[in-house]
Design an enzyme around this catalytic site. Structure first.
Site, PDB file in Angstrom:
ATOM      1  N   PHE A   1      16.214  38.462 -39.624  1.00 46.23           N
ATOM      2  CA  PHE A   1      15.726  37.127 -39.259  1.00 46.23           C
ATOM      3  C   PHE A   1      14.736  37.225 -38.119  1.00 46.23           C
ATOM      4  O   PHE A   1      14.376  36.361 -37.479  1.00 46.23           O
ATOM      5  CB  PHE A   1      16.894  36.202 -38.891  1.00 46.23           C
ATOM      6  CG  PHE A   1      17.959  36.204 -39.953  1.00 46.23           C
ATOM      7  CD1 PHE A   1      17.610  36.096 -41.292  1.00 46.23           C
ATOM      8  CD2 PHE A   1      19.290  36.349 -39.641  1.00 46.23           C
ATOM      9  CE1 PHE A   1      18.576  36.116 -42.280  1.00 46.23           C
ATOM     10  CE2 PHE A   1      20.263  36.357 -40.621  1.00 46.23           C
ATOM     11  CZ  PHE A   1      19.906  36.252 -41.943  1.00 46.23           C
TER      12      PHE A   1
ATOM     13  N   TRP B   1      14.415  28.470 -39.964  1.00 48.45           N
ATOM     14  CA  TRP B   1      14.049  29.502 -38.993  1.00 48.45           C
ATOM     15  C   TRP B   1      14.719  30.838 -39.350  1.00 48.45           C
ATOM     16  O   TRP B   1      14.149  31.904 -39.142  1.00 48.45           O
ATOM     17  CB  TRP B   1      14.493  29.051 -37.591  1.00 48.45           C
ATOM     18  CG  TRP B   1      14.408  30.147 -36.555  1.00 48.45           C
ATOM     19  CD1 TRP B   1      13.304  30.537 -35.868  1.00 48.45           C
ATOM     20  CD2 TRP B   1      15.480  30.991 -36.106  1.00 48.45           C
ATOM     21  NE1 TRP B   1      13.620  31.562 -35.019  1.00 48.45           N
ATOM     22  CE2 TRP B   1      14.942  31.873 -35.148  1.00 48.45           C
ATOM     23  CE3 TRP B   1      16.836  31.088 -36.421  1.00 48.45           C
ATOM     24  CZ2 TRP B   1      15.708  32.827 -34.496  1.00 48.45           C
ATOM     25  CZ3 TRP B   1      17.596  32.038 -35.776  1.00 48.45           C
ATOM     26  CH2 TRP B   1      17.036  32.901 -34.827  1.00 48.45           C
ATOM     27  N   HIS B   2      15.914  30.751 -39.949  1.00 47.03           N
ATOM     28  CA  HIS B   2      16.636  31.979 -40.285  1.00 47.03           C
ATOM     29  C   HIS B   2      15.912  32.808 -41.348  1.00 47.03           C
ATOM     30  O   HIS B   2      15.990  34.037 -41.340  1.00 47.03           O
ATOM     31  CB  HIS B   2      18.046  31.658 -40.786  1.00 47.03           C
ATOM     32  CG  HIS B   2      19.004  31.392 -39.680  1.00 47.03           C
ATOM     33  ND1 HIS B   2      19.233  30.142 -39.190  1.00 47.03           N
ATOM     34  CD2 HIS B   2      19.792  32.218 -38.947  1.00 47.03           C
ATOM     35  CE1 HIS B   2      20.123  30.207 -38.204  1.00 47.03           C
ATOM     36  NE2 HIS B   2      20.471  31.456 -38.038  1.00 47.03           N
ATOM     37  N   GLY B   3      15.266  32.154 -42.265  1.00 46.35           N
ATOM     38  CA  GLY B   3      14.605  32.934 -43.311  1.00 46.35           C
ATOM     39  C   GLY B   3      13.763  32.068 -44.215  1.00 46.35           C
ATOM     40  O   GLY B   3      13.979  30.859 -44.333  1.00 46.35           O
TER      41      GLY B   3
END
Lengths: 481, 341
Positions: A481, A327-329
């Site tokens: 993000f 989800w962060h990247g």
């Protein structure tokens, strides 16, 4: 618009606060909310006007879907379920298109030796955060936890500018009742004063500490292959502290700004670098994300198993954390980051349940901080190979000698002014001291008193931050993000 | 303390603290010699002032009297009153030599200021076209210098660092270069080397000399000077034999051709017999001694002397070919410590 910018501090924020309370007085609660929504959309559009329709469209879509889900939940169960899955699917598709499409294409091209063109879409600011919040809202609508919400309330819940870009990830139950409370509809001097104090602390964390450490950390990661033992540890810790002060500084500014409107945002950091286990770390770091992962990823996965065992719980943890990492990247480095933490928590769970041997507190802290420090190398590195280069440095594979390490560490500063180098090292030590031994913002906020000392301290931090801010406004890390 | 008093104290306290810190950094320490009001042992040696304020300060001087202007790079930075005996305003450190910047500066001068320009020395060496940050298009150079300095955002993180560094150096007695003095001159860098053919070819430099905006600005600048009746002397600086030997001749030819597409002629002082081969004439690999700078300007000021070095579209290829012959006739290893490997 950055929280740490002149335009925000001296124009946007004061105008919106004054406008909000004047609207409350003259136009009532509904008018004030409209003002705040308009200001929040303006705040978002400041970054890129073209993505404003994306945010507005996402809000409108999710509001309509959630209303229909609630409406049909009892009378048309099948339609309601269909709508629910459609809503989730649409949000995931939106996120995938803007955030992950190029990543998938790149990997597809590598695996199948194809040559599909990349979209090179600019990641809309805050998309991960507002999409996540709205997915949670859809889930709660399906579970009939959501009460009837007006359109402007919903808009405000999603777009409220202090939390719009990088969190904290808020739950509708945390925010909407606060806007409805009568005693929150009056200008509260104690909240304003406390808000300024917390905001100044956050601003200083970001501008004085994080942005200063960034100069060293960036330079270190740029020459990853040259980092030997001492340099690699210095650089990795510089980044760890940079990230912590950058993100928690942002949170303090968000909490401070929200307090001006008498809104208490949820806490997101509780001295995470003092954690003595990985589980404890995630109870202190990005708390609202941890809560979201637990409520909307981990528990649903656990519920899928008929009988829960420790192995299954660990499996669910690893899966949930890997997804959270991703989800962060859109990069394998983030997948590794999530997986690494998932495994760490898994081992931690196993240790607690099966081994149950007490490790001395200091040793636990050393293990935890080392584990966390290494994980953030993957978080920061531009590629897996870059991350491996830094890890090689940490293990001494690029050289052990302390003297040569210092020589190398000095060579890292070749482009910097000597005064800046000294200052960075002082800041690194200071940041470690603050993170490990000083009260965190939550504790400070709880014990805040309007005294001569507190006002002097706030003035000092504010002015120093403004000076450091001059001609060097730097984006927050979590904006990516 | 009541909340209201806290709030008022915060606003007033911030203002007072800001004024205090600004005064200390700007006036008491003054690391870039911007104000020059306080000159004490703790700030006797200062940093070179920043590019923008440096330019504004020099331009202000044009209101007072007649001056010759110098544009270029670090290789022209030592053309001063000390080396020429004339009134010189040297913009090599501030504006530098990209024609876009030079044009932006000259076109902002008032008629009175333009009338006060005696002549312009413009060094066109390989670094002159480098695209540096564009700082001259968004400011009013003619605005009073004091206004620029008084702006709220004059104290920066960099200035803060430099103030501390300046203070430490002065207090510890470790002085360093200032804006008005020469550096550690006449020290020859012993690391002079002979580069391989592959190293000579700098693709990024080719890009610089092909930058249409810079070239176009050079043409416009030349036209502007003619129109305003300002004498402008374009030249390339005297270079050491080894420096020329290490230069890519293909690149040099491209540079000459591009320049001559925009202006009629310039003076190439690159190689001067019995000057370019004297190591003592150079401070380091690329930079002149004071004596050489003086000699260079004496050539440029003498119309008859400089004709010998005139380069036009008609003769530049022949010149470069002869230059190559002259340079390759040297045993360049004589200039390297330790001689031929």
């Amino acid at each position: 618009m950055l929280f740490s910018s002149y335009i925000y501090i001296f124009s946007f924020l004061p105008i919106v606060v004054i406008g909000y309370f004047l609207s409350l007085k003259w136009l009532g609660s509904r008018g004030a909310k409209m003002w705040l929504v308009a200001a929040s959309l303006f705040f978002y559009a400041w970054w890129k006007l073209i993505y404003l329709p994306l945010l507005a469209g996402s809000i409108l879509f999710n509001f309509m879907i959630s209303n229909l889900i609630v409406k049909w939940r009892k009378s048309h169960v099948k339609w309601s379920r269909l709508l629910f899955f459609f809503g989730i699917f649409a949000n995931v598709i939106l996120l995938c298109t803007f955030k992950y499409f190029d990543f998938f294409i790149q990997n597809f091209n590598v695996i199948f030796q194809s040559n599909f063109e990349l979209l090179h879409l600019l990641l809309p600011l805050g998309i991960s955060f507002f999409t996540l919040q709205q997915i949670a809202y859809l889930v709660d609508s399906y579970d009939l936890i959501v009460k009837k919400t007006s359109f402007f309330d919903y808009c405000l819940f999603v777009s409220f500018f202090p939390q719009l870009i990088a969190g904290p990830i808020i739950h509708h139950k945390q925010i909407l009742p606060q806007f409805a409370r009568d005693d929150n509809k009056r200008l509260n001097a104690s909240h304003i004063v406390k808000g300024i104090y917390i905001f100044c602390i956050g601003l200083a964390k970001k501008v004085i500490i994080a942005d200063t450490l960034a100069a060293y950390a960036n330079q270190g990661f740029d020459v990853a292959s040259q980092l030997d033992f001492v340099s690699a540890w210095l650089v990795s810790f510089a980044y760890l502290f940079q990230l912590y002060f950058d993100f928690s500084g942002y949170m303090d500014m968000a909490i401070g700004a929200a307090l001006f409107f008498n809104i208490r945002l949820p806490d997101n950091f509780k001295s995470p670098l003092r954690a003595t286990s990985i589980i404890n770390f995630w109870q202190r770091w990005h708390i609202t994300l941890s809560d979201f992962i637990t409520a909307y990823l981990y528990f649903p996965m656990v519920r899928l198993f008929k009988k829960i065992t420790l192995t299954k719980a660990i499996f669910a943890t690893v899966m949930a954390m890997t997804i959270a990492g991703f989800w962060h990247g859109a990069a394998w480095t983030f997948v590794i980051f999530g997986l690494y933490h998932g495994i760490g928590i898994g081992i931690n769970q196993f240790w607690r349940k099966q081994v149950n041997i007490k490790i001395p507190r200091f040793l636990s802290w050393i293990i935890t901080i080392t584990f966390v420090d290494i994980s953030f190398i993957f978080f920061r590195a531009l590629s897996l190979s870059d991350a491996v280069k830094v890890v090689r440095g940490l293990t001494g594979l690029n050289g052990w000698g302390v003297l040569s390490s210092f020589a190398n560490a000095r060579s890292l500063f070749m482009e910097m002014d000597p005064a800046e180098v000294v200052f960075i090292m002082i800041i690194l030590l200071l940041s470690a001291f603050i993170a490990l031994f000083c009260k965190n913002s939550i504790e400070i906020s709880e014990k805040f008193q309007p005294t001569f000392t507190s006002v002097t301290f706030a003035c000092f931090l504010f002015v120093l931050s403004l000076i450091f801010l001059n001609k060097s406004e730097v984006e927050f890390i979590y904006f990516n993000f | 303390m009541k909340n209201r008093i806290w709030l008022i104290s915060f606003v007033l306290g911030s203002l007072v603290f800001y004024l205090l810190i600004t005064t200390v950094i700007n006036i008491v320490l003054d690391p870039y010699q911007e104000y020059g009001w306080v000159r004490k042992p703790w700030n006797i040696s200062k940093f070179q002032e920043d590019r923008r304020t440096g330019a504004i300060r020099l331009i202000e001087r044009l209101n007072e009297g007649h001056y010759s202007l110098v544009f270029g790079t670090s290789r022209s930075a030592y053309i001063s009153r000390e080396t020429t005996g004339k009134n010189i305003l040297n913009f090599s450190n501030s504006v530098s030599g990209n024609p876009k910047d030079v044009y932006a500066v000259l076109t902002q001068l008032s008629d009175e200021q333009l009338a006060h320009i005696d002549k312009i020395y413009y060094l066109l060496d390989r670094y002159a076209f480098e695209n540096r940050e564009d700082i001259y298009s968004d400011i009013q150079l003619n605005a009073p210098y004091s206004k620029e300095l008084e702006s709220f955002r004059n104290v920066t993180r960099k200035k803060w660092y430099d103030s501390i560094q300046m203070l430490v150096r002065n207090v510890s007695g470790k002085h360093f270069n200032t804006v008005t003095e020469f550096g550690d001159s006449n020290l020859i860098d012993k690391t002079w080397t002979i580069r391989s053919e592959q190293e000579l070819f700098f693709p990024e430099r080719l890009k610089i000399f092909n930058d249409p905006e810079s070239l176009n600005a050079l043409g416009k600048l030349d036209h502007f000077c003619r129109e305003k009746n300002i004498e402008i002397i374009y030249f390339t600086g005297v270079s050491h034999v080894l420096y020329i030997y290490n230069t890519d001749f293909k690149l040099l030819e491209l540079q000459f051709a591009n320049i001559l597409d925009q202006i009629d002629h310039f003076y190439s002082l690159l190689y001067i017999e019995e000057v370019s081969d004297k190591t003592s004439n150079f401070r380091d690999w690329a930079h002149h001694s004071k004596e050489l700078t003086r000699y260079e300007v004496s050539i440029l000021d003498d119309l008859a002397k400089r004709q010998r070095f005139k380069i036009t579209k008609q003769n530049y290829r022949q010149y470069l070919s002869q230059l190559k012959k002259n340079i390759y006739a040297y045993d360049v290893y004589q200039f390297i410590e330790g001689g031929r490997p």
